[in-house]
Design a protein around this motif. Structure first.
Motif, PDB file in Angstrom:
ATOM      1  N   LEU A   1      80.719  41.857  64.900  1.00  0.00           N
ATOM      2  CA  LEU A   1      81.455  42.147  66.114  1.00  0.00           C
ATOM      3  C   LEU A   1      82.613  41.506  66.188  1.00  0.00           C
ATOM      4  CD1 LEU A   1      78.323  42.209  68.605  1.00  0.00           C
ATOM      5  CD2 LEU A   1      79.540  44.257  67.476  1.00  0.00           C
ATOM      6  N   GLN A   2      82.966  40.553  65.824  1.00  0.00           N
ATOM      7  CA  GLN A   2      84.298  39.892  65.844  1.00  0.00           C
ATOM      8  C   GLN A   2      85.339  40.525  65.055  1.00  0.00           C
ATOM      9  OE1 GLN A   2      84.184  35.412  65.201  1.00  0.00           O
ATOM     10  NE2 GLN A   2      82.134  35.402  66.385  1.00  0.00           N
ATOM     11  N   HIS A   3      84.625  41.231  63.869  1.00  0.00           N
ATOM     12  CA  HIS A   3      85.590  41.867  62.851  1.00  0.00           C
ATOM     13  C   HIS A   3      85.103  43.105  62.824  1.00  0.00           C
ATOM     14  CE1 HIS A   3      87.124  37.799  61.707  1.00  0.00           C
ATOM     15  NE2 HIS A   3      85.699  37.616  61.817  1.00  0.00           N
TER      16      HIS A   3
ATOM     17  N   GLY B   1      76.920  39.104  65.274  1.00  0.00           N
ATOM     18  CA  GLY B   1      77.770  38.434  66.028  1.00  0.00           C
ATOM     19  C   GLY B   1      79.047  38.620  65.057  1.00  0.00           C
ATOM     20  N   VAL B   2      78.951  38.115  63.952  1.00  0.00           N
ATOM     21  CA  VAL B   2      80.361  37.778  63.074  1.00  0.00           C
ATOM     22  C   VAL B   2      80.798  39.337  63.040  1.00  0.00           C
ATOM     23  CG1 VAL B   2      80.934  37.597  60.746  1.00  0.00           C
ATOM     24  CG2 VAL B   2      79.640  35.696  61.963  1.00  0.00           C
TER      25      VAL B   2
ATOM     26  N   SER C   1      77.832  45.418  77.347  1.00  0.00           N
ATOM     27  CA  SER C   1      77.136  44.341  76.569  1.00  0.00           C
ATOM     28  C   SER C   1      75.780  44.290  76.804  1.00  0.00           C
ATOM     29  CB  SER C   1      77.695  43.059  77.261  1.00  0.00           C
ATOM     30  OG  SER C   1      77.283  41.998  76.756  1.00  0.00           O
TER      31      SER C   1
ATOM     32  N   VAL D   1      84.433  37.094  55.687  1.00  0.00           N
ATOM     33  CA  VAL D   1      83.593  37.255  56.796  1.00  0.00           C
ATOM     34  C   VAL D   1      82.146  37.052  56.763  1.00  0.00           C
ATOM     35  CG1 VAL D   1      82.977  39.037  58.493  1.00  0.00           C
ATOM     36  CG2 VAL D   1      85.077  38.961  57.571  1.00  0.00           C
TER      37      VAL D   1
ATOM     38  N   ASP E   1      91.874  43.255  61.094  1.00  0.00           N
ATOM     39  CA  ASP E   1      91.276  42.960  62.349  1.00  0.00           C
ATOM     40  C   ASP E   1      92.132  43.748  63.350  1.00  0.00           C
ATOM     41  OD1 ASP E   1      88.875  41.654  61.772  1.00  0.00           O
ATOM     42  OD2 ASP E   1      90.027  39.512  61.902  1.00  0.00           O
TER      43      ASP E   1
ATOM     44  N   GLU F   1      80.974  33.424  57.236  1.00  0.00           N
ATOM     45  CA  GLU F   1      80.833  33.003  58.483  1.00  0.00           C
ATOM     46  C   GLU F   1      79.479  33.003  59.046  1.00  0.00           C
ATOM     47  OE1 GLU F   1      83.600  34.640  61.037  1.00  0.00           O
ATOM     48  OE2 GLU F   1      85.311  34.775  59.511  1.00  0.00           O
TER      49      GLU F   1
END
Length: 209
Positions: free
Chosen positions: A94-96, A91-92, A182, A64, A23, A67
């Motif tokens: 985009l967090q990683h 969404g997951v 966004s 990952v 990350d 999640e």
């Protein structure tokens, strides 16, 4: 009995630290030597838990995927289940973002990834889709989600308006896209997803072949 000194090395701890490294610094940051240093252990001790670095990265990717919420296929119609699952999946990722390339080759033997694939495929079969079409839909959704998470369309344009002013008149406002990253990126993903779902509905209803 005296407690052992130092931190007990476990698979979970190795995956956690490797995930933090990916990350923060990308896939290239992960090596057995670097992980051993971060964990405060000797390098060979990692091989007691993972035979290779690639297996560590597989486990990171699987953590990952775990999640992602796939529960919708048990509680919603297939259209809404696909919609909610796809948004959760994106969404997951985009967090990683540094981990997205790990998903390009499919689930392999990763337990959480296989469980997700099984749930999606099973949900589509239960909704009446033929096995071949259910396979196509699962593949299509993975392409859509991972592709959308690979990068930002809005961030792909230079912020200098002079780049477009004379030679590319239809792009005269392209320098403003980054300010609306966004809404542009999420809007594009939502549009693509809704287009896919609408097309699948039409196909299932016999409107499209």
């Amino acid at each position: 009995m005296a407690r052992p000194r130092g931190t007990l090395l476990t698979r979970e701890r190795i995956v956690e630290v490797a995930g933090v490294l990916v990350d923060a610094e990308g896939l290239e940051a992960v090596s057995v030597r670097r992980l051993a240093t971060e964990l405060g252990v000797a390098g060979p001790s990692l091989y007691n838990h993972f035979p290779t670095k690639n297996e560590i990265l597989d486990a990171v990717a699987d953590a990952v995927v775990a999640e992602v919420d796939v529960s919708f296929f048990a509680t919603h119609e297939w259209q809404e289940a696909l919609r909610l699952w796809a948004h959760s999946y994106r969404g997951v990722l985009l967090q990683h973002p540094n981990m997205v390339p790990l998903f390009a080759s499919g689930p392999g033997r990763r337990p959480a990834a296989l469980a997700m694939a099984d749930t999606v495929y099973g949900g589509l079969i239960a909704a009446g889709w033929p096995p071949a079409r259910a396979t196509h839909i699962g593949a299509l959704m993975r392409y859509l989600v991972t592709g959308a998470a690979l990068g930002s369309f809005a961030m792909g344009f230079d912020e200098d308006p002079q780049v477009y002013a004379e030679r590319y008149p239809h792009l005269r406002d392209a320098h403003l896209l980054a300010e609306h990253r966004s809404s542009v990126d999420e809007g594009a993903f939502a549009l693509g997803l809704e287009t896919v779902i609408s097309g699948l509905e039409a196909m299932k209803n016999g409107v499209l072949r």
